[in-house]
Design an enzyme around this catalytic site. Structure first.
Site, PDB file in Angstrom:
ATOM      1  N   LYS A 288       0.808  -1.224   0.000  1.00  0.00           N
ATOM      2  CA  LYS A 288       0.000   0.000   0.000  1.00  0.00           C
ATOM      3  C   LYS A 288       0.842   1.275   0.000  1.00  0.00           C
ATOM      4  CE  LYS A 288      -4.727   0.039   1.199  1.00  0.00           C
ATOM      5  NZ  LYS A 288      -5.792  -0.320   2.090  1.00  0.00           N
TER       6      LYS A 288
ATOM      7  N   THR B 102      -5.537   6.908  -0.716  1.00  0.00           N
ATOM      8  CA  THR B 102      -6.849   6.901  -1.376  1.00  0.00           C
ATOM      9  C   THR B 102      -7.705   5.708  -0.987  1.00  0.00           C
ATOM     10  OG1 THR B 102      -6.075   5.660  -3.285  1.00  0.00           O
ATOM     11  CG2 THR B 102      -5.914   8.060  -3.429  1.00  0.00           C
ATOM     12  N   CYS B 103      -7.105   4.687  -0.422  1.00  0.00           N
ATOM     13  CA  CYS B 103      -7.825   3.432  -0.203  1.00  0.00           C
ATOM     14  C   CYS B 103      -7.485   2.971   1.211  1.00  0.00           C
ATOM     15  CB  CYS B 103      -7.344   2.448  -1.268  1.00  0.00           C
ATOM     16  SG  CYS B 103      -8.075   0.834  -1.233  1.00  0.00           S
ATOM     17  N   LYS B 104      -8.308   3.431   2.147  1.00  0.00           N
ATOM     18  CA  LYS B 104      -7.888   3.306   3.549  1.00  0.00           C
ATOM     19  C   LYS B 104      -8.203   1.955   4.162  1.00  0.00           C
ATOM     20  CE  LYS B 104      -7.554   8.142   4.733  1.00  0.00           C
ATOM     21  NZ  LYS B 104      -7.583   8.658   3.372  1.00  0.00           N
TER      22      LYS B 104
END
Ligand code: GRE
Length: 338
Positions: free
Chosen positions: A242, A250-252
């Site tokens: 990640k 952006t993609c938690k």
């Protein structure tokens, strides 16, 4: 099982009979029956449903539908026509039918306004959109809904508290020419449909749509358009890389968390107990919804398969109707105990 709920069930406008016949000739073994079934709204569908134990169906306009129309004004006019038509057709049969809004996806504000109109004035249960919107001067551009300009649309869906079904459409233009023209048998159910939708929804995941709209609910057909099979691998790649990929911003959450909180899959057109049980392991029976994909598939095949599938009764009831009642708030749905 009686009282099943099905939600990827297509209709077409009678005035497009020629187009419907052409599409059916590409995909159906019996195009004439297909044309009759897809243009009928309440007669044949209720006969099939009564015979095979379907209590409630959510209808949607067939693919590629409005997503095939690259002129924005024409697309919007057709969406409104379809929505008003189906609202009128199912009026008085609310015990057996609901509908998804058809939307022109050229402009986020306009799509949001039509979704709101359909939910507030017609009582529709959400929307079904056929993957990317064709756009540009010759229809060769594709509008994805995974960037911030679509936030106004996703906010409207969550404010209205309705889900969106992300349905496939056929590849067109340059994409068709370069990828599919020389292997055209892979267009549709064998590969292209799943590839298109999985790209789009994973774009929404990684571009942060669900982080910005944590209540948003998206439904995928065909047992998840291949994503459940790749869940471990996607999770492994995203979670281990990640930071390195720059994805942490952006993609938690993890891909599994998006499936638990924001995504649903249906059995439309995929009647394999092996695959269903596998998907129950990956996304849980709480996020799976029975569907047929009529008239591209038959009530008989879907319902007899599901009714006979060796699942425990609790999971079968969840998938067959209870999850749909929860998602669509069908508390007053009368057939549920039939
Ligand atoms: C659909 O669901 O729209 C569809 C087609 C063509 C083949 C199969 C299918 O449009 O499910």
């Amino acid at each position: 099982m009686l009282g099943k709920i099905a939600l990827e069930e297509a209709f077409a406008l009678p005035r497009f009979e020629e187009k419907t016949r052409w599409w059916a000739s590409l995909f159906s073994t019996d195009p004439e029956t297909h044309v009759k079934e897809i243009t009928d709204i309440t007669k044949l569908r209720i006969e099939h449903a009564d015979k095979y134990g379907v209590g409630y169906q959510i209808l949607s306009y067939t693919a590629p539908g409005v997503q095939d129309i690259w002129d924005p004004a024409e697309a919007q006019a057709l969406a409104v026509e379809i929505n008003d038509y189906i609202a009128e057709q199912i009026q008085g049969r609310e015990d057996r039918f609901g509908a998804f809004a058809t939307l022109s996806m050229h402009n986020p504000q306009e799509a949001a306004a039509e979704l709101r109109r359909c939910v507030e004035t017609h009582g529709f249960l959400g929307a079904l959109v056929n993957d990317t919107q064709r756009a540009g001067p010759d229809g060769d551009d594709m509008i994805f809904y995974d960037n911030e300009s679509w936030d106004v649309f996703w906010k409207t869906a969550t404010d209205l508290d309705v889900p969106l079904y992300l349905h496939p459409r056929n590849p067109t233009g340059t994409i068709y020419d370069k990828l599919w023209a020389d292997r055209k048998w892979l267009v549709g159910p064998p590969l292209s449909f799943a590839q298109g939708v999985s790209l789009h929804v994973l774009g929404m995941v990684t571009n942060g749509v669900f982080d910005r709209h944590p209540k948003l609910q998206i439904i995928l057909g065909h047992l998840g358009e291949h994503i459940p099979f790749d869940m471990w691998r996607i999770n492994h790649w995203f979670e281990d890389r990640k930071k390195q990929l720059g994805l942490a911003e952006t993609c938690k959450r993890t891909i599994r968390e998006y499936f638990a909180d924001n995504l649903w899959i249906t059995t439309s057109g995929h009647f394999s107990t092996n695959t269903l049980v596998f998907c129950m392991g990956e996304v849980s029976a709480d996020r799976i919804l029975f569907s047929i994909d009529y008239p591209f598939e038959h009530f008989e095949d879907a319902c007899e398969w599901f009714d006979r599938a060796e699942l425990n009764e609790v999971d079968k009831r969840k998938i067959g109707r209870e999850n749909a009642k929860r998602l669509f708030k069908l508390g007053s749905y009368k057939d549920s105990e039939a």
